[in-house]
Design an enzyme around this catalytic site. Sequence first.
Site, PDB file in Angstrom:
ATOM      1  N   THR A   1       4.759  63.450  27.483  1.00  0.00           N
ATOM      2  CA  THR A   1       3.732  64.080  27.651  1.00  0.00           C
ATOM      3  C   THR A   1       2.367  63.636  28.393  1.00  0.00           C
ATOM      4  OG1 THR A   1       2.771  63.647  25.613  1.00  0.00           O
ATOM      5  CG2 THR A   1       4.369  65.633  25.630  1.00  0.00           C
TER       6      THR A   1
ATOM      7  N   TYR B   1       5.664  44.861  16.576  1.00  0.00           N
ATOM      8  CA  TYR B   1       5.852  45.446  18.051  1.00  0.00           C
ATOM      9  C   TYR B   1       6.823  45.072  18.918  1.00  0.00           C
ATOM     10  CZ  TYR B   1       5.022  47.782  22.355  1.00  0.00           C
ATOM     11  OH  TYR B   1       4.991  48.230  23.746  1.00  0.00           O
TER      12      TYR B   1
END
Length: 243
Positions: A15, A150
């Site tokens: 998006t 991460y």
Amino acid sequence: MGSLENKVAVITGATSGMALAIAKLFVSEGAYVYITGRNQEKLDEAVKAIGNNVRGIQGDAANLKDLDRLFDIIESEQGKIDILYANAGVGDFGPLGMITEEHFDKLFNLNVKAVVFAVQKALPLFNNGGSIIMTGSIAAMKGFAGLGLYGASKAALRSLARTWTNELKEQNIRVNVINPGPIDSDFFNSGPKEAQDFLISLVPMGRKGQPQEIASAALFLASDASSFITGIELSVDGGLAQV
């Protein structure tokens, strides 16, 4: 004729930022593109920005029922997939000593679990000679303080790419990872200003990358231009992790 003419591509988490730029470029090169996102309003805006030959499917990439619905729709409408760009992911700081179970689950559910099951559920629809691309990170290579989980979640994708390269060789499906460096996107720009400035100072080219530069790399790996390339990490990082 574009380099992705008559191809069907799926891009998760598309998006904004890099993935939206990739979707735009893929469409301009002739592909029909499915994009996903959790927020319907942002998804609608992305579809409008891309313009044509695109469909947005709302869903959470880490939700297996949402993935089933996504690929059921693609099967009924197109019957095949040529390109899967597993992009949906999340980044978060969490130094050792402050890691919580919630933090761990958040990162590994979206950065690893979502990718594994997106690839697995897409496979029955994949054409021979297809391309799977995953968004990694230079954090998996550099060991930045505070980004242990991460980096580990992105390192898992590098390992999966190696294994899947062997497992999918009979179908001639190529599997590669793109490792972005600091990119001018909401993902990077939302971090602490000091951290942004520090990372940019490490880039030999002296600047942030642009989403379109990631998109160009993705197009290369998605197209026949990279027909003899599989199992690699392609770092698009201005040299940050290379020198």
